[in-house]
Scaffold this active site. Structure first.
Site, PDB file in Angstrom:
ATOM      1  N   GLU A  49     -10.646   2.681 -23.265  1.00 51.82           N
ATOM      2  CA  GLU A  49     -10.658   2.913 -21.661  1.00 51.82           C
ATOM      3  C   GLU A  49      -9.422   2.294 -20.963  1.00 51.82           C
ATOM      4  O   GLU A  49      -9.270   1.244 -21.286  1.00 51.82           O
ATOM      5  CB  GLU A  49     -12.035   2.441 -21.290  1.00 51.82           C
ATOM      6  CG  GLU A  49     -12.717   3.245 -20.289  1.00 51.82           C
ATOM      7  CD  GLU A  49     -13.016   4.554 -21.141  1.00 51.82           C
ATOM      8  OE1 GLU A  49     -12.543   5.720 -20.450  1.00 51.82           O
ATOM      9  OE2 GLU A  49     -14.268   4.707 -21.881  1.00 51.82           O
ATOM     10  N   THR A  51      -6.593   2.760 -21.564  1.00 53.65           N
ATOM     11  CA  THR A  51      -5.400   2.593 -22.314  1.00 53.65           C
ATOM     12  C   THR A  51      -4.424   4.176 -22.075  1.00 53.65           C
ATOM     13  O   THR A  51      -3.247   3.978 -22.412  1.00 53.65           O
ATOM     14  CB  THR A  51      -5.865   2.777 -23.754  1.00 53.65           C
ATOM     15  OG1 THR A  51      -6.832   3.658 -23.856  1.00 53.65           O
ATOM     16  CG2 THR A  51      -6.486   1.433 -24.161  1.00 53.65           C
ATOM     17  N   ASP A  52      -4.797   5.015 -21.789  1.00 49.84           N
ATOM     18  CA  ASP A  52      -4.084   6.229 -21.613  1.00 49.84           C
ATOM     19  C   ASP A  52      -2.783   6.078 -20.760  1.00 49.84           C
ATOM     20  O   ASP A  52      -1.724   6.447 -21.143  1.00 49.84           O
ATOM     21  CB  ASP A  52      -4.725   7.630 -21.219  1.00 49.84           C
ATOM     22  CG  ASP A  52      -5.596   7.265 -19.794  1.00 49.84           C
ATOM     23  OD1 ASP A  52      -5.520   6.149 -19.039  1.00 49.84           O
ATOM     24  OD2 ASP A  52      -6.296   8.423 -19.330  1.00 49.84           O
ATOM     25  N   SER A  83     -19.083  30.738  -8.892  1.00 50.44           N
ATOM     26  CA  SER A  83     -19.954  29.722  -9.482  1.00 50.44           C
ATOM     27  C   SER A  83     -21.313  29.535  -9.147  1.00 50.44           C
ATOM     28  O   SER A  83     -21.561  29.722  -7.862  1.00 50.44           O
ATOM     29  CB  SER A  83     -19.056  28.344  -9.333  1.00 50.44           C
ATOM     30  OG  SER A  83     -19.985  27.122  -9.910  1.00 50.44           O
ATOM     31  N   GLY A 140     -18.581  12.198 -14.981  1.00 47.61           N
ATOM     32  CA  GLY A 140     -17.679  11.394 -15.939  1.00 47.61           C
ATOM     33  C   GLY A 140     -17.651  12.203 -17.273  1.00 47.61           C
ATOM     34  O   GLY A 140     -17.035  11.524 -18.100  1.00 47.61           O
ATOM     35  N   SER A 144     -14.716  18.855 -14.866  1.00 50.23           N
ATOM     36  CA  SER A 144     -13.507  19.508 -14.330  1.00 50.23           C
ATOM     37  C   SER A 144     -12.478  20.258 -15.445  1.00 50.23           C
ATOM     38  O   SER A 144     -12.095  20.984 -15.335  1.00 50.23           O
ATOM     39  CB  SER A 144     -12.448  18.334 -13.656  1.00 50.23           C
ATOM     40  OG  SER A 144     -12.333  17.127 -14.135  1.00 50.23           O
ATOM     41  N   ASP A 188      -8.815  14.346 -21.137  1.00 51.00           N
ATOM     42  CA  ASP A 188     -10.014  15.102 -21.222  1.00 51.00           C
ATOM     43  C   ASP A 188      -9.646  16.570 -21.476  1.00 51.00           C
ATOM     44  O   ASP A 188     -10.320  16.982 -22.209  1.00 51.00           O
ATOM     45  CB  ASP A 188     -10.309  15.094 -19.482  1.00 51.00           C
ATOM     46  CG  ASP A 188     -10.705  13.890 -18.833  1.00 51.00           C
ATOM     47  OD1 ASP A 188     -10.972  13.046 -19.609  1.00 51.00           O
ATOM     48  OD2 ASP A 188     -10.862  13.930 -17.689  1.00 51.00           O
ATOM     49  N   TYR A 240      -8.914   1.977  -9.404  1.00 45.77           N
ATOM     50  CA  TYR A 240      -8.263   2.685 -10.347  1.00 45.77           C
ATOM     51  C   TYR A 240      -6.621   2.349 -10.043  1.00 45.77           C
ATOM     52  O   TYR A 240      -5.948   2.041 -10.834  1.00 45.77           O
ATOM     53  CB  TYR A 240      -8.467   4.230 -10.591  1.00 45.77           C
ATOM     54  CG  TYR A 240      -7.761   4.826 -11.571  1.00 45.77           C
ATOM     55  CD1 TYR A 240      -7.947   5.012 -12.671  1.00 45.77           C
ATOM     56  CD2 TYR A 240      -6.334   5.451 -11.169  1.00 45.77           C
ATOM     57  CE1 TYR A 240      -7.406   5.516 -13.867  1.00 45.77           C
ATOM     58  CE2 TYR A 240      -5.721   6.360 -11.970  1.00 45.77           C
ATOM     59  CZ  TYR A 240      -5.963   6.388 -13.405  1.00 45.77           C
ATOM     60  OH  TYR A 240      -5.414   7.012 -14.239  1.00 45.77           O
TER      61      TYR A 240
END
Ligand code: ADP
Ligand code: MG
Length: 399
Positions: A49, A51-52, A83, A140, A144, A188, A240
């Site tokens: 987490e 780390t990206d 949708s 989470g 998306s 993701d 963030y």
């Protein structure tokens, strides 16, 4: 992966009702049959987490819950998308697609894919699309990336575009970064597109190299319990950004391109060069978390699945104490799961809400879920949503 119509492995679970809902929605909205249906899953990050963006390692896996797009081409370059989350379809043409931000709201995720494809010089076919999903939205689990990737798979197939699947994650990410305006990494979309049943995806965020790591829960008699904390995302965006800034500033002080370049053996020496305790703790999280990902991968490769539990729990402690991104609901869920016999538990995702995952004996999954629910009730928190998941396959065309 060899291509959109021939995934490396079939999805572990049939898309079932959700595919039927997409088809029914398509028929009802457009009075015609779709040419096909394409699915992409949600994902959860097993470990790794924050780390990206430090050029490090992550280990997500694709979920059985899917977003399905039923679609058919049309002659003119226009796109209409419906949708089940909204009453009205949204329609846009090339002018709106070519200007990030012009299509607002949820349809921006669809317009963003059209934009990214067109910007890459691809002749995107006009299309009608209907979207249904079992991926919880905004929890989470990456609904998306699921909608982006399912739409991307549909448009690539409908237009017979010359676009190998290796390039899909980057394009879907570009849709989210460049059109929607959400500053997310490559994790993701990589997990959602390249995930494989019974495997986790080891991703090196610097090189973008991926490796399929066996993660066969059933064979080990284990389950992963995912708890949606239902915690409101408090100040998540600002926090963030500030974590990211701390990491970048620390890398600059330490004279490395990214924190990934700090060898754990030299961690203490590196920390001694940093100006304050908060920055030291931020760096310690990132460097030790990268190592925990590598250790998890090594254990899974040795088929010692149960033994990853303590690494998951150590990851949580690091996020709670050093990176300071957990909230009371999340910590409560982790503590209750561990007290009820989970082998390990941690928050997953960027923090300040989202989900917790726990590695449990399959036979104990219900009891651990009940213990978490009871702990929530005791603290007066809104009831959490719990489900067990297993690694499933990535984006694919449905039969
Ligand atoms: P997460 O990816 O964690 O679920 P995000 O905030 O990144 O949360 O993405 C959620 C957004 O993606 C929704 O608010 C919506 O705009 C869009 N979205 C996801 N799934 C769908 C869907 N099935 N239909 C319409 N929009 C969707
Ligand atoms: Mg998302």
């Amino acid at each position: 992966m060899t291509g959109p119509t021939a995934p490396a492995a079939p999805p572990a679970a049939p898309a079932g009702d959700v595919a039927a809902r997409a088809t029914a929605g398509f028929r009802q909205r457009y009075g015609a049959e779709p040419a096909g249906r394409w699915a992409a899953p949600g994902r959860v990050n097993l470990i790794g987490e924050h780390t990206d963006y430090n050029d490090g390692f992550v280990l997500p896996f694709a979920l059985p819950m899917r977003t399905v797009v039923a679609a058919a081409p049309r002659d003119e370059p226009r796109w209409t998308v419906w949708s089940e989350l909204d009453d009205e379809p949204v329609e846009f043409g090339p002018a709106e697609a070519d200007e990030p931000g012009r299509v607002p709201g949820w349809a921006a995720y669809v317009a963003g894919v059209v934009w990214a494809l067109r910007a890459a010089g691809q002749p995107v076919p006009g299309a009608r699309l209907a979207v249904a999903s079992d991926v919880p939205v905004g929890s989470g689990l990456s609904s998306s990336a699921a909608i982006e990737s399912a739409v991307l798979a549909a448009l690539v197939d409908l237009g017979d575009l010359d676009l190998p699947a290796e390039r899909w994650p980057r394009l879907a990410q570009r849709a989210e970064n460049g059109y929607v305006g959400a500053p997310t990494g490559i994790m993701d979309q990589s997990a959602v597109i390249r995930g494989r049943a019974g495997h986790a995806l080891f991703l090196d965020c610097r090189t973008e190299q991926v490796d399929q790591i066996p993660f066969d829960l059933d064979a080990a008699g284990l389950a992963v319990l995912v708890v949606d904390s239902r915690a409101p995302h408090r100040h998540a965006d600002g926090e963030y950004a500030s974590r990211r800034r701390s990491c970048e500033e620390a890398a600059r002080i330490l004279g490395v391109p990214a924190l990934r370049d700090i060898d754990p053996a030299g961690l203490d020496a590196a920390l001694a060069k940093l100006p304050d305790d908060e920055t030291r703790r931020r760096v310690r999280h990132v460097v030790t978390e990268d190592q925990r990902v590598l250790d998890t991968v090594a254990l899974l490769r040795a088929n010692r699945v149960r033994e990853i539990g303590p690494l998951l729990t150590a990851s949580h402690a690091s996020m709670r104490d050093d990176f300071e991104i957990t909230v009371p609901e999340i910590d409560t869920a982790v503590e209750a799961a561990l007290a009820a016999g989970a082998h390990g538990a941690r928050m997953t995702g960027g923090g300040f809400g989202g989900c917790v995952l726990a590695l449990v004996d399959a036979s104990a999954a219900d009891a651990v879920a009940a213990a978490v629910t009871a702990a929530y009730a005791e603290r007066g928190f809104a009831a959490p949503a719990t489900r067990t998941v297993r690694p499933a396959g990535g984006a694919s065309r449905l039969a």
